[in-house]
Design a protein around this motif. Structure first.
Motif, PDB file in Angstrom:
ATOM      1  N   ILE A  34     -30.615  -4.639 155.469  1.00  0.00           N
ATOM      2  CA  ILE A  34     -30.738  -5.328 154.177  1.00  0.00           C
ATOM      3  C   ILE A  34     -31.189  -6.769 154.386  1.00  0.00           C
ATOM      4  O   ILE A  34     -32.109  -7.248 153.713  1.00  0.00           O
ATOM      5  N   GLU A  35     -30.569  -7.470 155.323  1.00  0.00           N
ATOM      6  CA  GLU A  35     -30.918  -8.871 155.567  1.00  0.00           C
ATOM      7  C   GLU A  35     -32.308  -9.007 156.183  1.00  0.00           C
ATOM      8  O   GLU A  35     -33.060  -9.918 155.819  1.00  0.00           O
ATOM      9  N   ALA A  36     -32.673  -8.113 157.099  1.00  0.00           N
ATOM     10  CA  ALA A  36     -33.996  -8.184 157.738  1.00  0.00           C
ATOM     11  C   ALA A  36     -35.105  -7.936 156.719  1.00  0.00           C
ATOM     12  O   ALA A  36     -36.198  -8.497 156.846  1.00  0.00           O
ATOM     13  N   ARG A  37     -34.840  -7.127 155.723  1.00  0.00           N
ATOM     14  CA  ARG A  37     -35.849  -6.868 154.685  1.00  0.00           C
ATOM     15  C   ARG A  37     -36.158  -8.113 153.865  1.00  0.00           C
ATOM     16  O   ARG A  37     -37.206  -8.192 153.236  1.00  0.00           O
ATOM     17  N   ARG A  38     -35.275  -9.089 153.897  1.00  0.00           N
ATOM     18  CA  ARG A  38     -35.494 -10.334 153.154  1.00  0.00           C
ATOM     19  C   ARG A  38     -36.480 -11.253 153.863  1.00  0.00           C
ATOM     20  O   ARG A  38     -36.956 -12.215 153.283  1.00  0.00           O
ATOM     21  N   SER A  39     -36.782 -10.965 155.122  1.00  0.00           N
ATOM     22  CA  SER A  39     -37.703 -11.809 155.884  1.00  0.00           C
ATOM     23  C   SER A  39     -39.084 -11.168 155.924  1.00  0.00           C
ATOM     24  O   SER A  39     -39.272 -10.028 155.512  1.00  0.00           O
ATOM     25  N   SER A  40     -40.029 -11.897 156.459  1.00  0.00           N
ATOM     26  CA  SER A  40     -41.384 -11.360 156.592  1.00  0.00           C
ATOM     27  C   SER A  40     -41.610 -10.739 157.971  1.00  0.00           C
ATOM     28  O   SER A  40     -42.697 -10.250 158.254  1.00  0.00           O
TER      29      SER A  40
END
Length: 90
Positions: A34-40
């Protein structure tokens, strides 16, 4: 590497491996995704228990990834941590 440059390298990562990624609701492995999906950054999931998670391919190990990554996040049990840390350093 100074603490400042280490943080800058983490924040500037273009690709990240999530070791211990999981589809289990409420798990740390799910939270990493979930958190990694917030990054590019390009995400590489690593967990030998899954072929894919939510349609994203999942490698059985870091060594099985087809490309090197800039950052490795470890979400594994304590007993596996040292082995995964050594794999990440390699």
């Amino acid at each position: 590497m100074s603490p400042t440059s280490a943080v800058a390298a983490m924040l500037g990562a273009r690709s990240v491996a999530l070791v211990g990624a999981s589809p289990r609701p409420g798990s740390f492995g799910e939270r990493m995704i979930i958190e990694a999906r917030r990054s590019s950054a390009r995400m590489h999931l690593v967990n030998p228990r899954y072929d894919d998670i939510d349609g994203i391919p999942c490698a059985p190990s870091l060594a099985a990834l087809d490309k090197p990554v800039d950052l490795v996040l470890l979400g594994v049990p304590d007993g596996a941590l040292l082995g995964e840390l050594k794999a990440a350093a390699a």
